[in-house]
Design an enzyme around this catalytic site. Sequence first.
Site, PDB file in Angstrom:
ATOM      1  N   HIS A 177       0.866  -1.186   0.000  1.00 31.41           N
ATOM      2  CA  HIS A 177       0.000   0.000   0.000  1.00 31.41           C
ATOM      3  C   HIS A 177       0.901   1.233   0.000  1.00 31.41           C
ATOM      4  CE1 HIS A 177      -3.779  -1.887   2.112  1.00 31.41           C
ATOM      5  NE2 HIS A 177      -4.050  -1.658   0.846  1.00 31.41           N
ATOM      6  N   CYS A 271      -2.122   2.796   9.280  1.00 29.15           N
ATOM      7  CA  CYS A 271      -3.144   1.845   8.818  1.00 29.15           C
ATOM      8  C   CYS A 271      -4.359   1.839   9.744  1.00 29.15           C
ATOM      9  CB  CYS A 271      -2.591   0.430   8.772  1.00 29.15           C
ATOM     10  SG  CYS A 271      -1.263   0.170   7.607  1.00 29.15           S
TER      11      CYS A 271
HETATM   12  N1  ARG Z   1      -3.677  -7.223   6.387  1.00 31.63           N
HETATM   13  C1  ARG Z   1      -4.107  -5.999   5.786  1.00 31.63           C
HETATM   14  C2  ARG Z   1      -4.040  -6.099   4.269  1.00 31.63           C
HETATM   15  O1  ARG Z   1      -3.156  -6.745   3.771  1.00 31.63           O
HETATM   16  C3  ARG Z   1      -3.261  -4.860   6.265  1.00 31.63           C
HETATM   17  C4  ARG Z   1      -3.737  -3.530   5.807  1.00 31.63           C
HETATM   18  C5  ARG Z   1      -2.865  -2.407   6.258  1.00 31.63           C
HETATM   19  N2  ARG Z   1      -3.434  -1.155   5.992  1.00 31.63           N
HETATM   20  C6  ARG Z   1      -2.831  -0.141   5.389  1.00 31.63           C
HETATM   21  N3  ARG Z   1      -3.462   0.991   5.317  1.00 31.63           N
HETATM   22  N4  ARG Z   1      -1.675  -0.268   4.820  1.00 31.63           N
HETATM   23  O2  ARG Z   1      -4.869  -5.585   3.571  1.00 31.63           O
END
Ligand code: ARG
Length: 286
Positions: A177, A271
Amino acid sequence: MIPSADPYGRGRVATPRRLLMCRPSHFDVIYSINPWMHPEKPCDGGLALAQWEKLCELYTSLGHTVDVIDPIPGLPDMVFAANGATVVDGKVLGARFRHLERTAEGPAYLSWLQEQGFEDVLWPEFINEGEGDYLLVGRRLLAGTGFRTDPRSHAEAQEFFGLPVTGLTLVNPRHYHLDTALAVLSADDIMYYPDAFSPGSRAVLAEMFPDAILASPADAAAFGLNAFSDGFNVVLPEAATGLAAQLAKRGFNPIGVDLSELLKAGGSAKCCTLELRTAPARRTSV
Ligand code: ARG
């Protein structure tokens, strides 16, 4: 007393924010959709809750307003509120997740926002994972793609918000991300990890932000870029000591937090945090 402005007068001032968070009551690592997630490794739910509560209290103590959305059983990643939507000028772009395991989160966040009175809402045509991949810097959006958000979403977001959107391609699966590879510090400051981006996107970032703070591989690996800034206070994983030193040098106030349990799902401070930005106050002429 927590300082809210750089005492040396370098223009860093905290502004209070409205934040949305989701208590990790059902947090667990039971599937793997990024390289940080190992369902076979144990996860301490109680510790995750305690670490999250501390983050929540920290935001409140910094003067921010924290709203919470009810967690839903069976959605262990719902704690990562940043992915729930993108909210700018009171407008809400809903999140449409790439993985089936998370798809129910999008409508859940959208309904909550509608219940709070957000009326200008778009249910998107294309996959986008909210503020995981959309980050507002001043009056423009930086937009990640490569792993989660569909690049066609970038045009959809630009049209909906009426703000310029700059697409950036992520190439390192550990930084799946945008908010794991880049953090917005103020209306014109960012920090990022160049190796997480394609050569073209790296060049774009260097062009747009020649003075950006660059993260070392060690700080990036400690998830140091998953940071929340209010313009002065920068909340980031405590292990990212190099970034903290660079931030302090530039007049920011780095505050290290321990979110080790949530890191097992590939998430940290940013996150867990969705900023709810209302419309800018209208100028009234007299
Ligand atoms: N386990 C989640 C995923 O892979 C983690 C998300 C983390 N969130 C973020 N905003 N980077 O989607």
